[in-house]
Enzyme design. Structure first.
Site, mmCIF file in Angstrom:
data_model
loop_
_atom_site.group_PDB
_atom_site.id
_atom_site.type_symbol
_atom_site.label_atom_id
_atom_site.label_comp_id
_atom_site.label_asym_id
_atom_site.label_seq_id
_atom_site.Cartn_x
_atom_site.Cartn_y
_atom_site.Cartn_z
ATOM 1 C CE LYS A 22 55.413 51.672 38.682
ATOM 2 N NZ LYS A 22 56.436 51.043 39.232
ATOM 3 C CB THR A 64 59.872 53.781 39.833
ATOM 4 O OG1 THR A 64 58.925 52.604 39.890
ATOM 5 C CG2 THR A 64 59.029 54.806 39.069
ATOM 6 C CE LYS A 88 61.882 55.044 44.417
ATOM 7 N NZ LYS A 88 60.853 54.818 43.204
#
Length: 306
Positions: free
Chosen positions: A180, A104, A248
């Site tokens: 995403k 990601t 994150k």
């Protein structure tokens, strides 16, 4: 695409043998691909070799001659190091290899990575994944992918072995990364909300197992509620997906919001809950540990391991 031994399936190297990458590598082996694995943890490499793969702790050594490289590392910085760092593997790949990048990262980072890879004559598929470790192990992930027609053509056999659903989202890297981040916004918010709801239920003195039974059959259910609450009920916070992952990912999301002057107040609140969990020493624990933040703040009692 034929491999060096004359077979019809390309040699695949999987870099990053965590809960997702190991399952993906195992799925590829199970469907007849020649597989090499790489991880900083030598024990993980040996475990994959025990299934019939080759492997090495060095990306360059593991990926030598591979026609498909799948990077299943944490973020853009690790992906860059795997490809271009001192022990990087890009130049060890076959000249016409395809890199399937699953970390990601921001759309901007994905675009920059693609440009660098394709400047060498190789192909790049922006391909973040979703579904969790169990679906990785069974070859039933969801892959969000974007890239050139050549990258898709090179990758389809491999994608069919690791995924139940592959969404082809456009011809340019960065598009899949954007999709995403929409998913991660919802996933992070839903985990935080599920943990808050179960902590609130505990405060009311409710039977938490019964709460789970009722909510999973009611309109308040979500995939994350259904998936994560069993960890709370079992008092088991061994990491299926760590708190640090959502620190994150939601931080990337907030950076995107700031750069585009777009408010993300609900995602921002969820990020604070994951940051509190990380700050309390739970960064490497399961992301359902957000419930334990409420336990510490309010004095409620959550289930303990049996």
């Amino acid at each position: 695409m034929a491999n060096a031994s004359g077979g019809t399936k390309p040699k695949v190297c999987v870099i990053g043998l965590g809960s997702m990458g190991m399952g993906m590598a195992s799925s590829l082996l199970r469907t007849g691909f020649p597989v090499a694995g790489c991880d900083v943890d030598a024990a993980r490499v040996e475990a994959l070799k025990g299934q019939g793969a080759t492997g090495d702790i060095s990306p360059g050594a593991a990926a030598r001659g591979a026609e498909i490289l799948i990077t299943v590392v944490v973020n853009a910085a690790q992906t860059e190091d795997v490809l271009f760092g001192a022990a990087g593997c890009l130049n060890e790949l076959a000249a016409d290899a395809c890199v399937i990048s699953c970390a990601t990262m921001s759309p901007e980072a994905a675009r920059a990575m693609s440009e660098r890879v394709e400047a060498t004559g190789r192909r790049y598929l922006d391909a973040p994944i979703s579904g969790g470790s169990k679906r990785a192990a069974s070859g039933e992930l969801t892959v969000l992918a974007s890239g050139s027609a050549a990258a898709f053509e090179a990758s389809r056999l491999v994608l069919s072995a690791i995924a139940a659903k592959v969404y082809e989202l456009g011809d340019a890297a960065g598009l899949a990364a954007s999709f995403k981040m929409v998913n991660q916004l919802l996933a992070g918010v839903h985990i935080a909300a599920a943990c808050e709801a179960m902590a609130f239920a505990a405060k009311q003195g409710l039977d938490l197992a019964k709460v789970y039974e009722v909510i999973t059959a009611a309109a308040g259910n979500s995939w994350m509620f259904e998936n994560r609450v069993p960890h709370i009920l079992a008092g088991d916070y061994s990491p299926q997906s760590a708190v640090s992952i959502f620190v994150k990912d939601l931080s990337i999301l907030m950076d995107m919001g700031r750069s585009g002057s777009f408010p993300l107040p609900i995602a921002g609140a969820a990020l604070q809950m994951f940051l509190m969990a990380a700050g309390a020493g739970m960064a490497r624990d399961d992301d359902a540990s957000v419930a334990r933040v409420y336990e510490r703040l309010t004095g409620i009692a959550l289930p303990k391991p049996t």
